[in-house]
Motif scaffolding. Structure first.
Motif, PDB file in Angstrom:
ATOM      1  N   ALA A   1      59.159  42.511  44.271  1.00  0.00           N
ATOM      2  CA  ALA A   1      58.203  43.547  44.730  1.00  0.00           C
ATOM      3  C   ALA A   1      58.713  44.007  43.291  1.00  0.00           C
ATOM      4  O   ALA A   1      58.060  44.570  42.890  1.00  0.00           O
ATOM      5  N   TYR A   2      59.466  44.358  42.604  1.00  0.00           N
ATOM      6  CA  TYR A   2      60.191  44.788  41.328  1.00  0.00           C
ATOM      7  C   TYR A   2      59.496  43.768  40.459  1.00  0.00           C
ATOM      8  O   TYR A   2      58.408  44.678  39.566  1.00  0.00           O
ATOM      9  N   LEU A   3      59.788  42.806  40.525  1.00  0.00           N
ATOM     10  CA  LEU A   3      58.841  42.179  39.628  1.00  0.00           C
ATOM     11  C   LEU A   3      57.502  41.801  39.654  1.00  0.00           C
ATOM     12  O   LEU A   3      56.823  42.199  38.354  1.00  0.00           O
ATOM     13  N   GLN A   4      56.641  42.498  40.858  1.00  0.00           N
ATOM     14  CA  GLN A   4      55.557  42.723  40.349  1.00  0.00           C
ATOM     15  C   GLN A   4      55.025  43.427  40.210  1.00  0.00           C
ATOM     16  O   GLN A   4      53.532  44.104  39.558  1.00  0.00           O
ATOM     17  N   THR A   5      56.040  45.040  39.413  1.00  0.00           N
ATOM     18  CA  THR A   5      55.473  46.359  39.062  1.00  0.00           C
ATOM     19  C   THR A   5      55.796  46.100  37.432  1.00  0.00           C
ATOM     20  O   THR A   5      55.818  46.656  36.367  1.00  0.00           O
ATOM     21  N   LEU A   6      56.637  44.737  37.377  1.00  0.00           N
ATOM     22  CA  LEU A   6      56.087  44.047  35.808  1.00  0.00           C
ATOM     23  C   LEU A   6      55.667  43.855  35.116  1.00  0.00           C
ATOM     24  O   LEU A   6      54.670  42.376  35.378  1.00  0.00           O
ATOM     25  N   THR A   7      54.400  44.492  34.631  1.00  0.00           N
ATOM     26  CA  THR A   7      53.098  44.086  33.388  1.00  0.00           C
ATOM     27  C   THR A   7      52.962  44.713  32.297  1.00  0.00           C
ATOM     28  O   THR A   7      53.836  45.453  32.280  1.00  0.00           O
ATOM     29  N   TYR A   8      52.214  43.995  31.399  1.00  0.00           N
ATOM     30  CA  TYR A   8      52.045  44.638  30.211  1.00  0.00           C
ATOM     31  C   TYR A   8      51.143  45.509  29.743  1.00  0.00           C
ATOM     32  O   TYR A   8      50.880  46.325  31.006  1.00  0.00           O
TER      33      TYR A   8
ATOM     34  N   ALA B   1      54.531  39.766  36.146  1.00  0.00           N
ATOM     35  CA  ALA B   1      53.713  39.960  37.358  1.00  0.00           C
ATOM     36  C   ALA B   1      52.392  38.969  37.011  1.00  0.00           C
ATOM     37  O   ALA B   1      51.469  38.573  38.243  1.00  0.00           O
ATOM     38  N   GLU B   2      51.648  39.333  35.862  1.00  0.00           N
ATOM     39  CA  GLU B   2      50.321  38.965  35.021  1.00  0.00           C
ATOM     40  C   GLU B   2      50.387  37.308  34.849  1.00  0.00           C
ATOM     41  O   GLU B   2      49.372  36.967  35.169  1.00  0.00           O
ATOM     42  N   ARG B   3      51.429  36.521  35.258  1.00  0.00           N
ATOM     43  CA  ARG B   3      51.754  35.176  34.929  1.00  0.00           C
ATOM     44  C   ARG B   3      52.228  34.264  35.676  1.00  0.00           C
ATOM     45  O   ARG B   3      52.004  33.542  36.070  1.00  0.00           O
ATOM     46  N   TRP B   4      53.150  34.733  36.585  1.00  0.00           N
ATOM     47  CA  TRP B   4      52.792  34.348  38.523  1.00  0.00           C
ATOM     48  C   TRP B   4      52.752  35.678  39.926  1.00  0.00           C
ATOM     49  O   TRP B   4      52.533  36.055  39.745  1.00  0.00           O
ATOM     50  N   SER B   5      51.750  34.553  40.822  1.00  0.00           N
ATOM     51  CA  SER B   5      51.819  35.110  41.927  1.00  0.00           C
ATOM     52  C   SER B   5      53.025  35.671  42.936  1.00  0.00           C
ATOM     53  O   SER B   5      54.261  35.166  42.456  1.00  0.00           O
ATOM     54  N   THR B   6      52.607  36.318  43.537  1.00  0.00           N
ATOM     55  CA  THR B   6      54.300  37.487  44.414  1.00  0.00           C
ATOM     56  C   THR B   6      54.601  35.804  44.877  1.00  0.00           C
ATOM     57  O   THR B   6      55.395  35.617  44.829  1.00  0.00           O
TER      58      THR B   6
ATOM     59  N   MET C   1      61.010  38.919  30.769  1.00  0.00           N
ATOM     60  CA  MET C   1      59.910  39.153  32.031  1.00  0.00           C
ATOM     61  C   MET C   1      59.428  40.673  32.095  1.00  0.00           C
ATOM     62  O   MET C   1      58.276  40.414  32.946  1.00  0.00           O
ATOM     63  N   ASP C   2      58.535  40.865  31.056  1.00  0.00           N
ATOM     64  CA  ASP C   2      57.590  41.868  30.163  1.00  0.00           C
ATOM     65  C   ASP C   2      56.380  40.821  30.789  1.00  0.00           C
ATOM     66  O   ASP C   2      56.206  39.853  30.453  1.00  0.00           O
ATOM     67  N   GLY C   3      55.920  41.476  31.936  1.00  0.00           N
ATOM     68  CA  GLY C   3      54.639  40.979  31.716  1.00  0.00           C
ATOM     69  C   GLY C   3      54.625  39.577  33.417  1.00  0.00           C
ATOM     70  O   GLY C   3      53.720  38.998  33.611  1.00  0.00           O
TER      71      GLY C   3
ATOM     72  N   MET D   1      65.467  39.025  29.290  1.00  0.00           N
ATOM     73  CA  MET D   1      64.924  40.436  28.679  1.00  0.00           C
ATOM     74  C   MET D   1      63.835  40.972  29.356  1.00  0.00           C
ATOM     75  O   MET D   1      63.351  40.902  30.459  1.00  0.00           O
ATOM     76  N   ASN D   2      63.950  42.578  29.492  1.00  0.00           N
ATOM     77  CA  ASN D   2      63.655  43.066  30.212  1.00  0.00           C
ATOM     78  C   ASN D   2      63.400  45.019  29.280  1.00  0.00           C
ATOM     79  O   ASN D   2      63.956  45.301  29.296  1.00  0.00           O
ATOM     80  N   GLU D   3      61.922  45.290  29.140  1.00  0.00           N
ATOM     81  CA  GLU D   3      61.731  46.261  28.522  1.00  0.00           C
ATOM     82  C   GLU D   3      61.467  47.282  29.363  1.00  0.00           C
ATOM     83  O   GLU D   3      62.990  48.374  29.114  1.00  0.00           O
ATOM     84  N   ASP D   4      62.033  47.568  30.542  1.00  0.00           N
ATOM     85  CA  ASP D   4      62.138  48.387  31.900  1.00  0.00           C
ATOM     86  C   ASP D   4      63.684  48.404  31.943  1.00  0.00           C
ATOM     87  O   ASP D   4      64.230  49.545  32.596  1.00  0.00           O
ATOM     88  N   TRP D   5      64.773  47.598  31.322  1.00  0.00           N
ATOM     89  CA  TRP D   5      65.955  48.074  31.482  1.00  0.00           C
ATOM     90  C   TRP D   5      66.346  47.823  30.089  1.00  0.00           C
ATOM     91  O   TRP D   5      67.389  47.690  29.284  1.00  0.00           O
TER      92      TRP D   5
END
Length: 151
Positions: A143-150, A87-92, A83-85, A66-70
């Motif tokens: 890079a996209y996943l890094q934009t998914l923050t709470y 980027a805050e759970r995992w490093s690059t 996938m929401d957040g 699931m991904n609120e961005d979509w």
């Protein structure tokens, strides 16, 4: 090629994915499931990564996550974590490792290895020696996943 990339960087010349040599799938270095070094030496494009994420013939990430961005897309999967957040759970480096070959971090996962081209069983001939995503597509998805923050 590496000299050209270093020279181009020193001169302020943009280096594109077309001029960089990607790391081959079987030479990717994993450390505890993470991949510290870029697979291409070229920054990922989050807009292109967003497209790969939802493309049913490439990443098809929405089939499991699931991904609120979509939110405009229906039928998000519930097999993988939301996938929401992320980027805050995992490093690059961790995200790169998970996308490249999630089995390095989660040995029993059903998530496919998107940047691996050997070691499978019963591979169709047309897929032998091929990866699901290119090295640059992996970098773009990261890079996209890094934009998914709470928010």
């Amino acid at each position: 090629m590496k000299r050209f990339i270093l020279f181009a960087a020193a001169m302020g010349i943009g280096v594109t994915a077309a001029t960089a040599e990607p790391v081959s799938p079987m030479q990717v270095v994993f450390t505890d499931g993470a991949v510290e070094e870029s697979l291409t030496g070229v920054a990922g494009d989050p807009v292109a990564g967003r497209d790969v994420f939802a493309n049913r013939k490439l990443g098809n990430c929405l089939a499991c996550h699931m991904n609120e961005d979509w939110s405009e897309q229906s039928f998000h999967g519930e097999v993988g974590p939301p996938m929401d957040g992320v980027a805050e759970r995992w490093s690059t480096a961790e995200l790169r490792g998970i996308v490249a070959n999630s089995k390095e971090m989660f040995p029993n996962t059903i998530m496919p290895s998107f940047y691996r081209n050997a070691g499978y069983t019963r591979t169709l001939k047309k897929f032998e020696g091929k990866t699901i995503l290119s090295a640059q597509q992996v970098e773009d998805v990261v890079a996209y996943l890094q934009t998914l923050t709470y928010e």
